[in-house]
Write a protein that holds these residues in place. Structure first.
Motif, PDB file in Angstrom:
ATOM      1  N   GLU A 131      37.442  41.635  40.403  1.00 35.47           N
ATOM      2  CA  GLU A 131      37.555  41.034  39.078  1.00 35.47           C
ATOM      3  C   GLU A 131      36.965  39.627  39.137  1.00 35.47           C
ATOM      4  O   GLU A 131      36.977  38.980  40.182  1.00 35.47           O
ATOM      5  N   GLY A 150      36.113  37.373  33.315  1.00 39.19           N
ATOM      6  CA  GLY A 150      36.338  38.688  32.723  1.00 39.19           C
ATOM      7  C   GLY A 150      35.208  39.672  32.902  1.00 39.19           C
ATOM      8  O   GLY A 150      35.278  40.799  32.389  1.00 39.19           O
ATOM      9  N   GLY A 169      38.193  44.301  34.012  1.00 43.85           N
ATOM     10  CA  GLY A 169      37.708  43.157  33.249  1.00 43.85           C
ATOM     11  C   GLY A 169      38.775  42.119  32.979  1.00 43.85           C
ATOM     12  O   GLY A 169      38.806  41.492  31.912  1.00 43.85           O
ATOM     13  N   VAL A 191      40.836  38.592  33.041  1.00 42.55           N
ATOM     14  CA  VAL A 191      40.350  37.225  32.830  1.00 42.55           C
ATOM     15  C   VAL A 191      41.332  36.225  33.428  1.00 42.55           C
ATOM     16  O   VAL A 191      42.550  36.345  33.242  1.00 42.55           O
TER      17      VAL A 191
END
Length: 354
Positions: A260, A264, A270, A272
């Motif tokens: 990751e 993001g 994805g 963040v």
């Protein structure tokens, strides 16, 4: 057995110490001043306390209250010495923590019987304390042995995964130690530092499920091939996640999330910023730096300054800026780890900091 005797009347103290001399393995420790007795208890834990009520400055009830506040003295048997008509006082003494009473004038037979009963209680307490301490040591030994075997298994599995990859066993040892340094600089506890040291090598264990023609391809992967390669994160998680072991659970978390990116744009979900687990953010920095600065069949090793520049450029986009700052905060230790764990010494390597 140390028996603490407190009474402001020297004659009473002398009488009680004389009677205590008739009990085997007992040593009376006497004080005429209750404050001096409390000071003694700060350094020594008695096995039984005999305290008179009628004393100047600090009476027997107040003595018991203060005595019970001293570390290690919460359960020590206490005999309060009172007169027959002091019933209300006895209630107060019981609330303060007295266990039993001796009535004035002291009866020799009653004195010896109650003292022996209280000492029997204390002996049982000490036996249980010693037994508990022994059990704690034995449990720690057994747990350490289990954890040692668990660590060895994890390291061997991690190296097995790496054996199918152009990376090496030395890589997983270096990046695990880099991860521990970052954790240390972030202020994580010693236990958390040890945990990430042990769990970080499992970050790419999911590569055991990636076909060789993709995993070992020397050139750039196609879009379809990269989509398959990205599955190693979820595969690693699935291999480790159902374990009851805290180490393997953390390994699962790292395996799933170490690709990751802070902005993001990473995979598989994805995430963040701080949505990404902290250990995964730490491992991302350690893993990329070591991959860049290590020679592989398909690439030469990057210069350290160039790799460090990439980390700084990626802070806030690829990497957690705090993890990058923590990585460089103890730069001499990073360089020492890099120098210590080299591929040519791989046969002799374990996690290094165990």
């Amino acid at each position: 057995m140390n028996i603490l005797v407190i009474d402001d009347a020297p004659m009473n103290v002398a009488l009680q110490c004389h009677l205590l001399g008739k009990i085997e393995d007992c040593r009376p420790v006497s004080f005429l001043d209750p404050e001096s007795a409390l000071a003694w208890c700060e350094e020594h834990i008695p096995d039984l306390v005999m305290v008179d009520f009628m004393m100047p400055v600090i009476d027997g009830v107040e003595f018991i209250r203060r005595f019970r506040c001293i570390y290690g003295c919460q359960d020590i048997p206490v005999l309060m010495i009172t007169a027959n008509d002091e019933v209300e006082l006895r209630y107060q003494a019981l609330e303060a923590g007295a266990n039993d009473f001796l009535i004035k004038p002291i009866d020799k037979i009653e004195f010896l019987a109650r003292t022996k009963n209280m000492l029997a209680l204390r002996r049982n307490q000490r036996y249980l304390e010693d037994r508990a301490a022994w059990l704690d040591v034995e449990v720690r030994k057994a747990t350490a042995e289990i954890r040692k075997r668990e660590q060895e298994t994890v390291l061997r599995l991690s190296k097995a995964a790496d054996s199918r990859d152009p990376e090496t066993g030395a890589h997983i040892v270096r990046m695990a130690n880099y991860s521990r340094v970052i954790a240390e600089q972030l202020g994580l506890s010693a236990a958390q530092q040890q945990l990430i040291l042990e769990a970080a090598p499992m970050h790419d264990i999911g590569k055991v499920g990636i076909p060789d023609h993709i995993l070992l391809k020397p050139g750039k992967l196609s879009i379809e091939e990269f989509a398959i390669m990205k599955k190693h994160a979820m595969l690693g998680y699935q291999i480790l996640a159902e374990s009851q072991s805290e180490m393997l659970q953390v390994g699962a978390e790292i395996a799933l999330s170490h690709h990751e990116k802070f902005d993001g744009s990473g995979y598989p979900h994805g995430l963040v910023g701080e949505e990404i687990p902290l250990f995964a953010r730490i491992v991302a920095v350690a893993d990329v730096f070591d991959a860049l600065t290590s020679e592989r069949p398909y690439k030469t090793a990057w210069d350290i300054d160039k790799a460090l520049a990439l980390l700084h450029e990626g802070a806030g986009s690829h990497f957690d800026p705090q993890c990058v700052a923590a990585f460089v905060a103890d730069w001499p230790q990073i360089l020492e780890i890099k120098a210590r764990y080299q591929e040519e010494n791989e046969q002799d390597q374990s996690y290094g900091l165990y």
